[in-house]
Motif scaffolding. Structure first.
Motif, mmCIF file in Angstrom:
data_model
loop_
_atom_site.group_PDB
_atom_site.id
_atom_site.type_symbol
_atom_site.label_atom_id
_atom_site.label_comp_id
_atom_site.label_asym_id
_atom_site.label_seq_id
_atom_site.Cartn_x
_atom_site.Cartn_y
_atom_site.Cartn_z
ATOM 1 N N LYS A 1 0.850 -1.244 -0.023
ATOM 2 C CA LYS A 1 -0.034 -0.120 -0.026
ATOM 3 C C LYS A 1 0.809 1.177 0.117
ATOM 4 O O LYS A 1 0.411 2.221 -0.650
ATOM 5 C CB LYS A 1 -0.944 0.059 1.148
ATOM 6 C CG LYS A 1 -1.900 -0.883 1.083
ATOM 7 C CD LYS A 1 -3.094 -0.990 2.380
ATOM 8 C CE LYS A 1 -4.046 -2.020 2.083
ATOM 9 N NZ LYS A 1 -5.474 -1.583 2.226
ATOM 10 N N TYR A 2 1.982 1.295 0.750
ATOM 11 C CA TYR A 2 2.806 2.327 0.937
ATOM 12 C C TYR A 2 3.696 2.564 -0.613
ATOM 13 O O TYR A 2 3.335 3.783 -1.132
ATOM 14 C CB TYR A 2 4.027 2.163 1.783
ATOM 15 C CG TYR A 2 4.874 3.052 1.588
ATOM 16 C CD1 TYR A 2 4.931 4.457 2.292
ATOM 17 C CD2 TYR A 2 6.364 2.876 1.231
ATOM 18 C CE1 TYR A 2 6.023 5.293 2.256
ATOM 19 C CE2 TYR A 2 7.385 3.771 1.125
ATOM 20 C CZ TYR A 2 7.077 4.965 1.612
ATOM 21 O OH TYR A 2 8.179 5.884 1.597
ATOM 22 N N PHE A 3 3.978 1.654 -1.130
ATOM 23 C CA PHE A 3 4.624 1.795 -2.672
ATOM 24 C C PHE A 3 3.533 2.587 -3.525
ATOM 25 O O PHE A 3 3.844 3.070 -4.620
ATOM 26 C CB PHE A 3 5.215 0.490 -2.876
ATOM 27 C CG PHE A 3 6.723 0.202 -2.407
ATOM 28 C CD1 PHE A 3 7.561 1.534 -2.336
ATOM 29 C CD2 PHE A 3 6.788 -0.567 -1.720
ATOM 30 C CE1 PHE A 3 8.761 1.179 -1.881
ATOM 31 C CE2 PHE A 3 8.103 -0.775 -1.192
ATOM 32 C CZ PHE A 3 8.919 0.133 -1.042
ATOM 33 N N LYS A 4 2.218 1.882 -3.367
ATOM 34 C CA LYS A 4 1.099 2.597 -4.280
ATOM 35 C C LYS A 4 0.814 3.644 -4.291
ATOM 36 O O LYS A 4 1.007 4.545 -5.020
ATOM 37 C CB LYS A 4 0.044 1.397 -4.222
ATOM 38 C CG LYS A 4 0.107 0.128 -4.865
ATOM 39 C CD LYS A 4 -1.449 -0.426 -4.479
ATOM 40 C CE LYS A 4 -1.386 -1.630 -5.059
ATOM 41 N NZ LYS A 4 -2.499 -2.635 -4.910
ATOM 42 N N VAL A 5 0.650 4.176 -2.990
ATOM 43 C CA VAL A 5 0.725 5.547 -2.642
ATOM 44 C C VAL A 5 1.752 6.461 -2.998
ATOM 45 O O VAL A 5 1.662 7.466 -3.631
ATOM 46 C CB VAL A 5 0.387 5.850 -1.015
ATOM 47 C CG1 VAL A 5 0.493 7.264 -0.763
ATOM 48 C CG2 VAL A 5 -0.924 5.115 -0.704
ATOM 49 N N TYR A 6 3.196 6.019 -2.712
ATOM 50 C CA TYR A 6 4.274 6.474 -3.265
ATOM 51 C C TYR A 6 4.398 6.835 -4.679
ATOM 52 O O TYR A 6 4.788 7.881 -5.290
ATOM 53 C CB TYR A 6 5.463 5.759 -2.821
ATOM 54 C CG TYR A 6 6.918 6.638 -2.850
ATOM 55 C CD1 TYR A 6 7.090 7.763 -2.397
ATOM 56 C CD2 TYR A 6 7.668 6.091 -3.836
ATOM 57 C CE1 TYR A 6 8.221 8.264 -2.605
ATOM 58 C CE2 TYR A 6 8.740 6.615 -4.050
ATOM 59 C CZ TYR A 6 9.369 7.865 -3.361
ATOM 60 O OH TYR A 6 10.298 8.541 -3.815
#
Length: 56
Positions: free
Chosen positions: A25-30
């Motif tokens: 999820k963090y990498f998608k948002v990033y």
């Protein structure tokens, strides 16, 4: 000592999948954030080119 190792293994096993989900999820948002910043930069460049800004 044995109880401590069992507790550690239970803890690691419980949060193994959780950290993977959080990282994805963090990498998608990033990646969406980086894409938005890139679009702002492209917009600024096109705006400056269309208004006749001199790049000197």
């Amino acid at each position: 000592m044995r109880k401590l190792l069992i507790f550690k293994e239970i803890y690691v096993e419980a949060f193994r999948d959780w950290t993977f989900k959080m990282l994805t999820k963090y990498f998608k948002v990033y990646s969406w954030f980086c894409f938005a910043l890139l679009m702002v930069a492209v917009y600024a460049l096109i705006y400056r080119l269309s208004t006749g800004f001199v790049f000197a």
